[in-house]
Motif scaffolding. Sequence first.
Motif, PDB file in Angstrom:
ATOM      1  N   PHE A 110      -4.058  11.225   0.764  1.00  0.00           N
ATOM      2  CA  PHE A 110      -4.494   9.829   0.592  1.00  0.00           C
ATOM      3  C   PHE A 110      -5.071   9.335   1.920  1.00  0.00           C
ATOM      4  O   PHE A 110      -4.365   9.356   2.953  1.00  0.00           O
ATOM      5  N   ASP A 111      -6.332   8.948   1.904  1.00  0.00           N
ATOM      6  CA  ASP A 111      -6.944   8.289   3.066  1.00  0.00           C
ATOM      7  C   ASP A 111      -7.065   6.801   2.766  1.00  0.00           C
ATOM      8  O   ASP A 111      -7.615   6.401   1.721  1.00  0.00           O
ATOM      9  N   THR A 112      -6.558   5.998   3.668  1.00  0.00           N
ATOM     10  CA  THR A 112      -6.543   4.558   3.399  1.00  0.00           C
ATOM     11  C   THR A 112      -6.785   3.771   4.680  1.00  0.00           C
ATOM     12  O   THR A 112      -6.721   4.309   5.797  1.00  0.00           O
TER      13      THR A 112
ATOM     14  N   LEU B 126       0.828  -1.206   0.000  1.00  0.00           N
ATOM     15  CA  LEU B 126       0.000   0.000   0.000  1.00  0.00           C
ATOM     16  C   LEU B 126       0.866   1.261   0.000  1.00  0.00           C
ATOM     17  O   LEU B 126       0.591   2.232  -0.719  1.00  0.00           O
TER      18      LEU B 126
ATOM     19  N   PRO C 105      -9.539   0.452  -0.879  1.00  0.00           N
ATOM     20  CA  PRO C 105      -9.570   1.235   0.378  1.00  0.00           C
ATOM     21  C   PRO C 105      -8.687   2.468   0.318  1.00  0.00           C
ATOM     22  O   PRO C 105      -8.011   2.785   1.298  1.00  0.00           O
ATOM     23  N   LEU C 106      -8.654   3.116  -0.814  1.00  0.00           N
ATOM     24  CA  LEU C 106      -7.795   4.291  -0.979  1.00  0.00           C
ATOM     25  C   LEU C 106      -8.608   5.416  -1.616  1.00  0.00           C
ATOM     26  O   LEU C 106      -9.190   5.259  -2.687  1.00  0.00           O
ATOM     27  N   THR C 107      -8.687   6.538  -0.909  1.00  0.00           N
ATOM     28  CA  THR C 107      -9.337   7.729  -1.488  1.00  0.00           C
ATOM     29  C   THR C 107      -8.294   8.829  -1.613  1.00  0.00           C
ATOM     30  O   THR C 107      -7.424   8.973  -0.746  1.00  0.00           O
TER      31      THR C 107
ATOM     32  N   ILE D  47       0.897   4.133  -2.936  1.00  0.00           N
ATOM     33  CA  ILE D  47       0.690   5.565  -2.693  1.00  0.00           C
ATOM     34  C   ILE D  47       1.862   6.372  -3.247  1.00  0.00           C
ATOM     35  O   ILE D  47       1.677   7.447  -3.873  1.00  0.00           O
TER      36      ILE D  47
END
Length: 472
Positions: A176-178, A47, A77-79, A51
């Motif tokens: 990046f929110d994960t 992950l 699961p990454l925004t 990123i």
Amino acid sequence: MRLAPQSLFGRLVLVLLGGLVLAQLATGYINLAERGELLYEAGGMRLAQRIADIGKLLDSLPSAERRRVVAVFNAPPLTISLDRAPMAAGREPQESDMRLSMFTGVLRYALGDEMQARVMRREGAPEGFQARGRLGPPGMPMMPHRMGGYGMQDFSPEGAFFTVQIALRDGTWATFDTFLSPEATAIPVRVALTLLILLATVVVLSLVAVRWVTGPLSSLATAADELGADIHRPPLPETGPVEVQRAARAFNTMQMRLSRFIADRTRILAAMSHDLKTPITRMRLRTEMLEDEAARGKFAKDLDEMESMVSQTLDFMRDANSSEAVQRVDLMALIESLQTDYRDTGDTVEIEGGIDEPYPCRPHALRRCLTNVVDNAIRYGKRATVRVEEDAGRIAIRILDEGPGIPQGEIEKAFEPFFRGEASRSRETGGTGLGLGIARNIARAHGGELVLRNRPEGGLEATLTLPRTEAA
């Protein structure tokens, strides 16, 4: 030890299975624990690398193209967001937080020294996550990701939320929110099935091996048990491993020597009996020529006693009835015939109880066994009571008398050859002291037993126990 199996097979199986199960549990625990941690770390490293790659890609694109790229990669699961304000610079991750420390280290290594990155671990969901399972721009199709679900309801509380910000060259901060899910640490079905197959295979092979080892021991024990009832039983097969062959060969050699010894002893005693009968007969003829009637009577009595001793000794030593064929006999009819014979001689024999099913035995031998015991009861107790009892596995024939009994310390000695006990049990009352010994030999040849005990109300009780199986 009370709960431990009594057989060698059961104990070996218990030890092997217990050890195998414990070993499998310990191995499975260690493998799963390490595998889960490695998979979790590997998932986090992948992950972080993803990123970093997206950040480099965004940095290389013009501002107009970045949002289209963001729309493509914006999947759970990454925004990704390009509009968020920069986070306050936090303190460096502590070594105690291994996940954040390793995640940050891999991310910065992948980005290199040219790009700045900030990483924050959150207790709850970052603002880029939506609570109802819809991520990304409207109209963008949702794409499944193997590291997470589609919505907040799919985020495990054991996972970790991260917010990562990367500074691009033009001053824009890519956020990046994960979520790093622990689901990758679950044991795959294939691994569990492999462990179960391995365990089942080892268990089956262990059972076969233990049975292979203990089988010859069981056969040897059975043969030794049957040897006492039939010295001429078929020999053990000398097959199997070398140790089993040696044990079977030694057992067969022992059986052959015992059989030869008994046969030699029987031949010697038969010859002695035959040779003694000739002088006894001559002495009996000479006794008849004596004119003194008193002397003639004494000589005749001594000669009768000598002949009886020779005959009974020979029967005791050789078990003359061992070659008699086994027949199914009505035991009650046999006992009633004994009662009739004693009634004809003026003796009292009473019968109590009874059985219905015929019993497989050597009838002449069993009749002699009962006769010897009843004779002993009448000789010392004046009368005898024969009590017959039966249950599912055995027949018990009890012969009770009203005599003086036997001292407790001499009960077993009563079965020894020529034992006479108290002075009241003298040769004047008849007998040679061999009757009970012969009776026990016959009982054991049928797989049973003959025991004596003193009755509380007085007298002696002889119990003949016979198994409800085919006689040996």
